[in-house]
Design a protein around this motif. Structure first.
Motif, PDB file in Angstrom:
ATOM      1  N   TYR A 104       0.819  -1.222   0.000  1.00  0.00           N
ATOM      2  CA  TYR A 104       0.000   0.000   0.000  1.00  0.00           C
ATOM      3  C   TYR A 104       0.852   1.271   0.000  1.00  0.00           C
ATOM      4  CZ  TYR A 104      -3.846  -3.153   1.180  1.00  0.00           C
ATOM      5  OH  TYR A 104      -4.775  -4.174   1.176  1.00  0.00           O
ATOM      6  N   TYR A 107       2.422   3.281  -3.651  1.00  0.00           N
ATOM      7  CA  TYR A 107       1.778   4.281  -4.516  1.00  0.00           C
ATOM      8  C   TYR A 107       2.083   5.720  -4.089  1.00  0.00           C
ATOM      9  CZ  TYR A 107      -0.498   0.198  -6.443  1.00  0.00           C
ATOM     10  OH  TYR A 107      -0.715  -1.022  -7.039  1.00  0.00           O
ATOM     11  N   ASN A 126      11.685   5.809 -10.233  1.00  0.00           N
ATOM     12  CA  ASN A 126      10.436   5.068 -10.393  1.00  0.00           C
ATOM     13  C   ASN A 126      10.605   3.839 -11.266  1.00  0.00           C
ATOM     14  OD1 ASN A 126       8.068   5.999  -8.986  1.00  0.00           O
ATOM     15  ND2 ASN A 126       8.336   7.952 -10.013  1.00  0.00           N
ATOM     16  N   SER A 152      -0.995  -1.036 -12.428  1.00  0.00           N
ATOM     17  CA  SER A 152      -1.582   0.063 -11.659  1.00  0.00           C
ATOM     18  C   SER A 152      -0.492   0.998 -11.134  1.00  0.00           C
ATOM     19  CB  SER A 152      -2.425  -0.472 -10.500  1.00  0.00           C
ATOM     20  OG  SER A 152      -1.619  -1.199  -9.582  1.00  0.00           O
ATOM     21  N   LEU A 153       0.636   0.425 -10.698  1.00  0.00           N
ATOM     22  CA  LEU A 153       1.729   1.269 -10.229  1.00  0.00           C
ATOM     23  C   LEU A 153       2.370   2.026 -11.394  1.00  0.00           C
ATOM     24  CD1 LEU A 153       3.374   2.132  -7.763  1.00  0.00           C
ATOM     25  CD2 LEU A 153       4.927   0.219  -8.203  1.00  0.00           C
ATOM     26  N   THR A 156       0.141   4.899 -12.211  1.00  0.00           N
ATOM     27  CA  THR A 156       0.296   5.937 -11.190  1.00  0.00           C
ATOM     28  C   THR A 156       1.555   6.769 -11.463  1.00  0.00           C
ATOM     29  OG1 THR A 156      -0.796   4.540  -9.535  1.00  0.00           O
ATOM     30  CG2 THR A 156       0.552   6.374  -8.722  1.00  0.00           C
ATOM     31  N   CYS A 157       2.649   6.090 -11.794  1.00  0.00           N
ATOM     32  CA  CYS A 157       3.894   6.805 -12.118  1.00  0.00           C
ATOM     33  C   CYS A 157       3.720   7.678 -13.349  1.00  0.00           C
ATOM     34  CB  CYS A 157       5.030   5.806 -12.358  1.00  0.00           C
ATOM     35  SG  CYS A 157       5.511   4.857 -10.904  1.00  0.00           S
TER      36      CYS A 157
END
Length: 355
Positions: A104, A107, A126, A152-153, A156-157
């Motif tokens: 968690y 992110y 990243n 998903s990560l 987000t980046c």
């Protein structure tokens, strides 16, 4: 982002304001990071996760050092480069030993990189973070979860990258608008005092002498009255193009009044500045401007003296410019040095000023 003072790079009012804003932003982000990490440090210590406890302790100590350096010295401790290293180690190891509970934190860490590091370093951090977390996820979670976590990560980046890039572009444009003249593209008065002070400091510390050249177009009001302000604007734009064609990359051109300009010449003695001033005068009067309008200029040269303020330096240049106008215009006048900066003659008296 380097918040340290650099005597070789001038700081302007708007630029300094942006740096101070970034400094406050970094300070608050580290404050909240410390608030979030400190309880985890205690929890992991109570759970006997000694390695994770040690990593979190280093993470918190780094945050305290960054905050302390920002508050007391105004500098960014190690330019923030310990943060990505420790944050990646903590998040990846926590995911390996705690599963989704550690994941968690990945992110917000990925997003905050773009606020605490230069853009290229944030991207590199990243990419490394994403690769390590993908490997740990592959070893820890089912395959379906690995793909969800990785994509998903990565998204987000990507969103954080686009946002940081746009914010940086907007910042640059706002600084440009605040520090340049919209008609000619020259620097405006907002940067004048800081840049002159920077050259004064170079004189005091390293004996690097700089000069200023003031340029004022003769009877320019008559040009505006006879041919209109549009013609006057075009003349000013062409004038700036001609002047810039004679300058070095390190020279800086200001518009400090309607038809008055200043050229700041770093590491330039008075004699060299006088030669340039005569070249500029010839460039201005040698051929007509827009609509075959011929224009001349009055020019003054002032070398910075020891111990004087930027306003005194500029005032000497102003007085020499008035003298050039009083003596018939279309000429170069040299500002006399201040008495404290003139070399004594053999009798022990200051040498007389020359003009």
């Amino acid at each position: 982002m380097d918040l340290a003072n650099n005597p070789y790079s001038p700081s302007s009012g708007p630029t300094l304001a942006v740096l101070k804003f970034k400094q406050r932003l970094v300070f608050h982000l580290y404050s909240w990071t410390l608030i979030a990490a400190a309880p985890l440090l205690i929890i992991r210590w109570q759970q006997d996760h000694l390695l994770l406890t040690a990593l979190l302790l280093l993470f918190c100590l780094n945050a305290l050092l960054v905050m302390g350096f920002l508050h007391f010295r105004g500098t960014y401790f190690l330019k923030g480069r310990l943060f990505p290293l420790l944050a990646i180690m903590c998040s990846v190891y926590s995911t390996a030993v705690n599963g989704h509970i550690g994941l968690y934190w990945a992110y917000p860490i990925a997003v905050v990189f773009f606020f605490l590091l230069p853009l290229r370093e944030a991207i590199a951090s990243n990419i490394l973070f994403l690769i390590l977390l993908a490997v740990v996820s592959y070893l820890t979670f089912p395959e379906a979860d690995v793909w969800r976590i990785t994509f998903s990560l990565a998204l987000t980046c990507l969103f954080a990258l686009v946002s940081a890039w746009l914010v940086g572009k907007i910042q640059q444009e706002l600084v440009r608008l605040a520090t340049t003249d919209p008609l000619t593209g020259c620097l405006n008065r907002s940067q004048l005092s800081d840049l002159l002070n920077n050259q004064i400091q170079m004189r005091e510390r390293y004996e690097r002498v700089s000069s200023a050249v003031l340029i004022d177009l003769d009877f320019f009001k008559a040009v505006n009255d006879q041919w209109g302000h549009l013609a006057g604007d075009r003349i000013l734009q062409e004038l700036v193009t001609r002047i810039r064609g004679r300058l070095r990359e390190t020279d800086q051109l200001f518009r400090i009044g309607g038809e008055e300009f200043m050229v700041l010449l770093p590491e330039t003695r008075q004699k060299d500045a006088e030669n340039l001033a005569n070249q500029l005068l010839l460039t201005i009067r040698s051929k007509p401007f827009f609509n075959e309008i011929r224009v001349t200029a009055s020019v003054s040269v002032a070398e910075v003296c020891r111990g004087e303020t930027w306003s005194a330096w500029l005032n000497r240049a102003d007085q020499a410019l008035y003298e050039a106008k009083a003596r018939g215009r279309n000429r170069v006048e040299i500002a006399p040095n201040s008495p404290s900066d003139q070399a004594p003659d053999p009798s022990g008296q200051p040498a007389p000023a020359t003009s």
